[in-house]
Design a protein around this motif. Structure first.
Motif, mmCIF file in Angstrom:
data_model
loop_
_atom_site.group_PDB
_atom_site.id
_atom_site.type_symbol
_atom_site.label_atom_id
_atom_site.label_comp_id
_atom_site.label_asym_id
_atom_site.label_seq_id
_atom_site.Cartn_x
_atom_site.Cartn_y
_atom_site.Cartn_z
ATOM 1 N N ALA A 274 -11.864 -10.788 -3.063
ATOM 2 C CA ALA A 274 -10.565 -11.052 -3.672
ATOM 3 C C ALA A 274 -10.405 -12.558 -3.735
ATOM 4 C CB ALA A 274 -9.439 -10.427 -2.848
ATOM 5 N N ASN A 275 -9.854 -13.039 -4.810
ATOM 6 C CA ASN A 275 -9.621 -14.473 -4.935
ATOM 7 C C ASN A 275 -8.181 -14.749 -4.523
ATOM 8 O OD1 ASN A 275 -10.151 -17.135 -5.518
ATOM 9 N ND2 ASN A 275 -9.676 -16.939 -7.688
ATOM 10 N N PHE B 13 -12.024 -14.719 -0.697
ATOM 11 C CA PHE B 13 -12.472 -14.213 0.594
ATOM 12 C C PHE B 13 -13.114 -12.851 0.375
ATOM 13 C CE2 PHE B 13 -8.095 -12.824 0.122
ATOM 14 C CZ PHE B 13 -8.061 -11.537 0.634
ATOM 15 N N ALA B 14 -14.049 -12.514 1.252
ATOM 16 C CA ALA B 14 -14.777 -11.254 1.128
ATOM 17 C C ALA B 14 -13.946 -10.109 1.688
ATOM 18 C CB ALA B 14 -16.109 -11.344 1.859
ATOM 19 N N LEU B 15 -14.139 -8.936 1.126
ATOM 20 C CA LEU B 15 -13.387 -7.740 1.502
ATOM 21 C C LEU B 15 -14.214 -6.815 2.392
ATOM 22 C CD1 LEU B 15 -11.920 -6.916 -2.017
ATOM 23 C CD2 LEU B 15 -10.671 -7.911 -0.087
ATOM 24 N N PRO B 16 -13.550 -5.969 3.173
ATOM 25 C CA PRO B 16 -14.293 -4.949 3.938
ATOM 26 C C PRO B 16 -14.980 -3.930 3.023
ATOM 27 C CG PRO B 16 -12.083 -5.247 4.823
ATOM 28 C CD PRO B 16 -12.123 -5.977 3.509
ATOM 29 N N LEU B 17 -14.473 -3.765 1.804
ATOM 30 C CA LEU B 17 -15.129 -2.896 0.829
ATOM 31 C C LEU B 17 -16.491 -3.489 0.490
ATOM 32 C CD1 LEU B 17 -12.039 -2.473 -1.503
ATOM 33 C CD2 LEU B 17 -12.868 -0.801 0.163
ATOM 34 N N TYR C 99 3.251 4.931 -15.090
ATOM 35 C CA TYR C 99 1.904 4.395 -14.963
ATOM 36 C C TYR C 99 1.065 5.284 -14.050
ATOM 37 C CZ TYR C 99 3.950 -0.011 -16.730
ATOM 38 O OH TYR C 99 4.586 -0.965 -17.454
ATOM 39 N N ARG C 100 -0.241 5.109 -14.121
ATOM 40 C CA ARG C 100 -1.145 5.813 -13.205
ATOM 41 C C ARG C 100 -0.833 5.399 -11.771
ATOM 42 N NH1 ARG C 100 -7.212 4.813 -14.880
ATOM 43 N NH2 ARG C 100 -7.545 6.508 -13.383
ATOM 44 N N THR C 101 -0.996 6.330 -10.853
ATOM 45 C CA THR C 101 -0.730 6.034 -9.444
ATOM 46 C C THR C 101 -1.698 4.970 -8.949
ATOM 47 O OG1 THR C 101 0.001 8.296 -9.079
ATOM 48 C CG2 THR C 101 -0.553 7.007 -7.126
ATOM 49 N N PRO C 102 -1.188 3.851 -8.405
ATOM 50 C CA PRO C 102 -2.089 2.800 -7.932
ATOM 51 C C PRO C 102 -2.766 3.182 -6.627
ATOM 52 C CG PRO C 102 0.172 2.229 -7.412
ATOM 53 C CD PRO C 102 0.232 3.510 -8.217
ATOM 54 N N ARG C 103 -3.795 2.442 -6.283
ATOM 55 C CA ARG C 103 -4.467 2.618 -5.000
ATOM 56 C C ARG C 103 -4.260 1.348 -4.177
ATOM 57 N NH1 ARG C 103 -9.288 4.544 -8.329
ATOM 58 N NH2 ARG C 103 -9.111 6.806 -8.387
ATOM 59 N N PHE C 104 -4.291 1.505 -2.863
ATOM 60 C CA PHE C 104 -3.986 0.380 -1.989
ATOM 61 C C PHE C 104 -5.069 0.189 -0.930
ATOM 62 C CE2 PHE C 104 0.240 -0.151 -3.634
ATOM 63 C CZ PHE C 104 0.621 1.124 -4.041
ATOM 64 N N HIS C 105 -5.311 -1.073 -0.598
ATOM 65 C CA HIS C 105 -6.218 -1.424 0.487
ATOM 66 C C HIS C 105 -5.593 -2.587 1.254
ATOM 67 C CE1 HIS C 105 -9.340 0.761 -1.785
ATOM 68 N NE2 HIS C 105 -8.938 0.062 -2.830
ATOM 69 N N ARG C 106 -5.843 -2.628 2.554
ATOM 70 C CA ARG C 106 -5.497 -3.823 3.320
ATOM 71 C C ARG C 106 -6.742 -4.691 3.392
ATOM 72 N NH1 ARG C 106 -1.127 -3.140 8.128
ATOM 73 N NH2 ARG C 106 -0.035 -1.301 7.346
ATOM 74 N N ALA C 107 -6.591 -5.942 3.035
ATOM 75 C CA ALA C 107 -7.736 -6.838 2.953
ATOM 76 C C ALA C 107 -7.842 -7.684 4.215
ATOM 77 C CB ALA C 107 -7.604 -7.748 1.732
ATOM 78 N N THR C 108 -8.946 -7.545 4.923
ATOM 79 C CA THR C 108 -9.268 -8.380 6.074
ATOM 80 C C THR C 108 -10.471 -9.224 5.699
ATOM 81 O OG1 THR C 108 -8.515 -6.648 7.577
ATOM 82 C CG2 THR C 108 -9.897 -8.377 8.509
ATOM 83 N N PRO C 109 -10.403 -10.547 5.801
ATOM 84 C CA PRO C 109 -11.541 -11.384 5.407
ATOM 85 C C PRO C 109 -12.823 -10.984 6.136
ATOM 86 C CG PRO C 109 -9.592 -12.737 5.720
ATOM 87 C CD PRO C 109 -9.234 -11.367 6.198
ATOM 88 N N ALA C 110 -13.837 -10.633 5.374
ATOM 89 C CA ALA C 110 -15.064 -10.035 5.901
ATOM 90 C C ALA C 110 -16.255 -10.965 5.683
ATOM 91 C CB ALA C 110 -15.297 -8.686 5.207
#
Length: 400
Positions: free
Chosen positions: A46-47, A63-67, A383-394
């Motif tokens: 994610a920027n 920063f890098a994501l856990p994904l 709108y289409r149902t969004p998806r969510f993630h919590r971003a921890t710098p990985a």
């Protein structure tokens, strides 16, 4: 991991409960009948701030994501490469002749072939290999699924072949694969982030010199979270619009007599804009110059440990992308507005635009409530149902 032929299926039985590394190993076993020699992972990114500044020789702060994308791999004899992916029912196999020039391998496998091609073009003896790919990085969401694939494949081939390459050399190879082989005109940010990021830090990257500084970004210690909203908005004319923005920036730099828009100081922006006759060009320039300054301001705040205070800069970045660079869409704007109304310190679109994801800086205890507010706003608008993630710098790409 875009499948340009539109083929999205699973070649092996999927186990949703199995982590992505386990899925990659299982995919390898299913396809090749034996366990892999190893597994290599590369994250999505994610920027935090700094959009469309990379190809203007400017500054970015990803920063890098856990994904992550994981490649399970093993060597094979000869200059041949085979790859399967849980995202396509069609595995690919190619040899030295097919990777000798861009365009001979197409679809999602072109990202893999492009890495082989870039390494060979750079004079490296690339080992033949069998590969299986699994990923948690959403495709087409602006979180760099393609760079994650390239970086994971690159890490695997470098290790399998014992190639002597430094971390500083790897991003350019991955970028060359995407630019010259796949044909996507990306800057250096995505590949740098997914390869060079560190856990708990954002990567301050000077896209001209490629100098990096790892900036502390400890969200948990500050009681904060970055909520990633995958808007699931369909990308609208993204490729052509991206190219047109880049061309406009390059034309403006030529008119202003500078190597790139990075060379226009924020303090001299007014004078620079006065030299441009076209209002659209002025708005494009204003976004890039002010966005570069927002990156620098954000870095200074993070160095001082003032994470909450970057919120207004994130929101100002979004307004600039919406009004001056014109790369947002209604779903993205709605997510930003709803997150801010729910108490986010700041929110902005991340990625190239015309769809994709939104980042919202929130109190960790308010992350779920913010997600609920965004989901409600989407439901109201149909709108289409969004998806969510919590971003921890990985961490960046590495062997598991």
């Amino acid at each position: 991991m875009t499948d340009r032929a539109g083929e999205v299926a699973d070649p092996a039985p999927a186990d949703p409960g199995r982590d992505v590394a386990g899925r990659a190993a299982a995919g390898f076993l299913h396809r090749y009948g034996e366990p892999p020699a190893g597994r290599w992972a590369a994250p999505g990114r994610a920027n935090l701030i700094g959009e469309h500044t990379d190809y203007n020789d400017g500054f970015v702060l990803p920063f890098a994501l856990p994904l992550r994308t994981v490649v399970a791999a093993a060597p094979r004899d000869g200059a041949r490469w085979s790859v399967c992916s849980e995202f396509s029912e069609h595995p690919a196999e190619f040899g030295a002749d097919e990777v000798a020039a861009p365009g001979r391998v197409t679809g999602w496998a072109a990202y893999v072939a492009g890495v082989v091609w870039a390494l060979r073009e750079a004079g490296h003896d690339v080992p033949g290999a069998r590969l299986a790919v699994a990923s948690d990085v959403p495709v087409g969401s602006g979180l760099s699924s393609s760079a994650a694939l390239e970086a994971a494949v690159l890490a695997a081939l470098v290790d399998l072949g014992g190639l002597e390459l430094t971390a500083e050399q790897l991003p350019r190879l991955a970028q060359r694969a995407e630019n010259a082989y796949v044909g996507a005109p990306t800057g250096i940010m995505d590949q740098s982030a997914v390869i060079r990021c560190r856990a708990g830090h954002a990567l301050f990257l000077d896209c001209r010199t490629e100098a990096v500084e790892h900036i502390p970004f400890d969200l948990a210690a500050a009681g904060l979270a970055v909520l990633v909203v995958d808007t699931r908005a369909p990308h609208r004319h993204a490729d052509g619009e991206y190219a047109s923005r880049r061309a406009a920036c390059e034309s403006a730099a030529e008119l202003l007599g500078v190597p790139a828009l990075r060379d226009v100081p924020a303090a001299d922006l007014g004078a620079a804009l006065a030299r441009l006759d076209d209002d659209e060009t002025r708005r494009r320039v204003r976004h890039v110059v002010t966005e570069d300054q927002r990156v620098l301001d954000t870095v200074e705040l993070l160095r001082a440990g003032r994470i909450r205070d970057v919120g207004p800069l994130l929101t100002a970045s979004h307004a600039s992308m919406r009004d001056d660079f014109e790369i947002t869409v209604p779903e993205v704007d709605t997510a930003v507005e709803a997150a801010l109304a729910a108490g986010a310190y700041g929110a902005r679109m991340t990625g190239g635009g015309f769809g994709g994801c939104v980042l919202a800086l929130v109190d960790a205890a308010r992350a779920d409530a913010t997600a609920d507010a965004v989901a409600s706003a989407y439901a109201e608008r149909g709108y289409r149902t969004p998806r969510f993630h919590r971003a921890t710098p990985a961490p960046g790409a590495h062997r598991l």
